[in-house]
Enzyme design. Sequence first.
Site, PDB file in Angstrom:
ATOM      1  N   PRO A  61       0.820  -1.219   0.000  1.00 48.61           N
ATOM      2  CA  PRO A  61       0.000   0.000   0.000  1.00 48.61           C
ATOM      3  C   PRO A  61       0.852   1.266   0.000  1.00 48.61           C
ATOM      4  O   PRO A  61       0.347   2.347  -0.292  1.00 48.61           O
ATOM      5  CB  PRO A  61      -0.838  -0.113   1.286  1.00 48.61           C
ATOM      6  CG  PRO A  61      -0.212  -1.179   2.100  1.00 48.61           C
ATOM      7  CD  PRO A  61       0.605  -2.040   1.199  1.00 48.61           C
TER       8      PRO A  61
ATOM      9  N   GLU B 205       3.324  -6.947   8.205  1.00 49.36           N
ATOM     10  CA  GLU B 205       3.610  -5.527   7.986  1.00 49.36           C
ATOM     11  C   GLU B 205       4.520  -5.289   6.782  1.00 49.36           C
ATOM     12  O   GLU B 205       4.930  -4.166   6.530  1.00 49.36           O
ATOM     13  CB  GLU B 205       4.233  -4.907   9.247  1.00 49.36           C
ATOM     14  CG  GLU B 205       3.326  -4.943  10.474  1.00 49.36           C
ATOM     15  CD  GLU B 205       2.036  -4.146  10.275  1.00 49.36           C
ATOM     16  OE1 GLU B 205       2.117  -2.983   9.838  1.00 49.36           O
ATOM     17  OE2 GLU B 205       0.958  -4.695  10.538  1.00 49.36           O
TER      18      GLU B 205
ATOM     19  N   ARG C  66      -4.199  -9.375 -20.127  1.00 46.49           N
ATOM     20  CA  ARG C  66      -5.163  -9.108 -21.197  1.00 46.49           C
ATOM     21  C   ARG C  66      -4.609  -8.172 -22.257  1.00 46.49           C
ATOM     22  O   ARG C  66      -5.186  -8.045 -23.333  1.00 46.49           O
ATOM     23  CB  ARG C  66      -6.494  -8.605 -20.632  1.00 46.49           C
ATOM     24  CG  ARG C  66      -6.430  -7.262 -19.972  1.00 46.49           C
ATOM     25  CD  ARG C  66      -7.753  -6.914 -19.306  1.00 46.49           C
ATOM     26  NE  ARG C  66      -8.787  -6.459 -20.229  1.00 46.49           N
ATOM     27  CZ  ARG C  66      -8.824  -5.261 -20.821  1.00 46.49           C
ATOM     28  NH1 ARG C  66      -7.856  -4.393 -20.597  1.00 46.49           N
ATOM     29  NH2 ARG C  66      -9.801  -4.937 -21.638  1.00 46.49           N
TER      30      ARG C  66
ATOM     31  N   ASP D  17     -10.853   0.947 -23.841  1.00 41.70           N
ATOM     32  CA  ASP D  17     -10.879   0.772 -22.382  1.00 41.70           C
ATOM     33  C   ASP D  17     -10.862   2.122 -21.688  1.00 41.70           C
ATOM     34  O   ASP D  17     -10.138   3.022 -22.107  1.00 41.70           O
ATOM     35  CB  ASP D  17      -9.605   0.057 -21.889  1.00 41.70           C
ATOM     36  CG  ASP D  17      -9.605  -1.422 -22.184  1.00 41.70           C
ATOM     37  OD1 ASP D  17     -10.659  -1.947 -22.570  1.00 41.70           O
ATOM     38  OD2 ASP D  17      -8.540  -2.041 -22.018  1.00 41.70           O
TER      39      ASP D  17
HETATM   40  N1  ADE Z   1      -0.948  -5.022   0.235  1.00 41.77           N
HETATM   41  C1  ADE Z   1      -1.881  -4.626   1.119  1.00 41.77           C
HETATM   42  N2  ADE Z   1      -2.643  -3.636   0.623  1.00 41.77           N
HETATM   43  C2  ADE Z   1      -2.201  -3.409  -0.650  1.00 41.77           C
HETATM   44  C3  ADE Z   1      -2.564  -2.504  -1.679  1.00 41.77           C
HETATM   45  N3  ADE Z   1      -3.564  -1.618  -1.530  1.00 41.77           N
HETATM   46  N4  ADE Z   1      -1.881  -2.554  -2.829  1.00 41.77           N
HETATM   47  C4  ADE Z   1      -0.858  -3.425  -2.987  1.00 41.77           C
HETATM   48  N5  ADE Z   1      -0.459  -4.291  -2.056  1.00 41.77           N
HETATM   49  C5  ADE Z   1      -1.117  -4.287  -0.887  1.00 41.77           C
END
Ligand code: ADE
Length: 270
Positions: free
Chosen positions: A89, A116, A158, A173
């Site tokens: 994230p 984590e 794809r 797209d």
């Molecule tokens: N791992 C946990 N959340 C994630 C996200 N939003 N994007 C990529 N990997 C992740």
Amino acid sequence: MRLDVVTIFPEYLAPLNVSLVGKAAARGQLDVRIHDLRGWTHDKHNTVDDTPYGGGPGMVMKPDPWGEALDEITGSDPDAEPVIVVPTPSGRPFTQELAVELSAKPWLVFTPARYEGIDRRVIDEYASRYDVREVSIGDYVLAGGEAPVLVMVEAIARLLPGVLGNAASHQDDSFAPGPMANLLEGPVYTKPPEWRGRGIPEVLLSGHHGKIARWRRDEAFRRTTANRPDLIETADPAAYDKKDREILSILGWAPGPDGRFGRSPEVVEE
Ligand code: ADE
């Protein structure tokens, strides 16, 4: 294209055997290799995580298994250079543009983490040797990177030549570069012509390709202004023709001092 995925949940990647990606693999267009990270542990409990230095909640994935796994996998083809994709994230956003870029690479290695995340030294070590991309699929936190890998692989696969039945079908797209860039795709219809008393827009039956294209573009503007106003606000207005400006005006949008479009003030106040 070769795809390696290193995970502590190999069974989570089973959907890669299904549908479009599965068929591409069966046809030999994709060489998918799923690896169990615990195969590179050496203790009785196959430990892959430990407590974080500096304290705090959660666990961190240990560098040793990842290092051994990535050495073995990345070293398995001395003639090719992998791109290592680290789902997190904290990464850069995964976009259609990045999907297009990655679809041109011969070899991707995905490293979905749990807990984590992975000890930072692993990322730094491989970034000194290879192209490493830390990538986020959106502004939310999942329990691990496996679902993001499924998302990214589907978006990338794809785009590979011959994987989608109709090569033209990614040209329109949402998010694809080209004339429809920064516009969301509008609604689509198929047979029957009437369903539960609902018809279809007459223009689609007209056979008039110019009018149909214009209608689709107008619908794309309706949907984009409603669902993703940010895409209109940040778009280069040079991409908009006279008819685009007309539909934007009907929808209550007007150019600001810099030429970029925003919702007209009168409309905002209503
Ligand atoms: N791992 C946990 N959340 C994630 C996200 N939003 N994007 C990529 N990997 C992740």
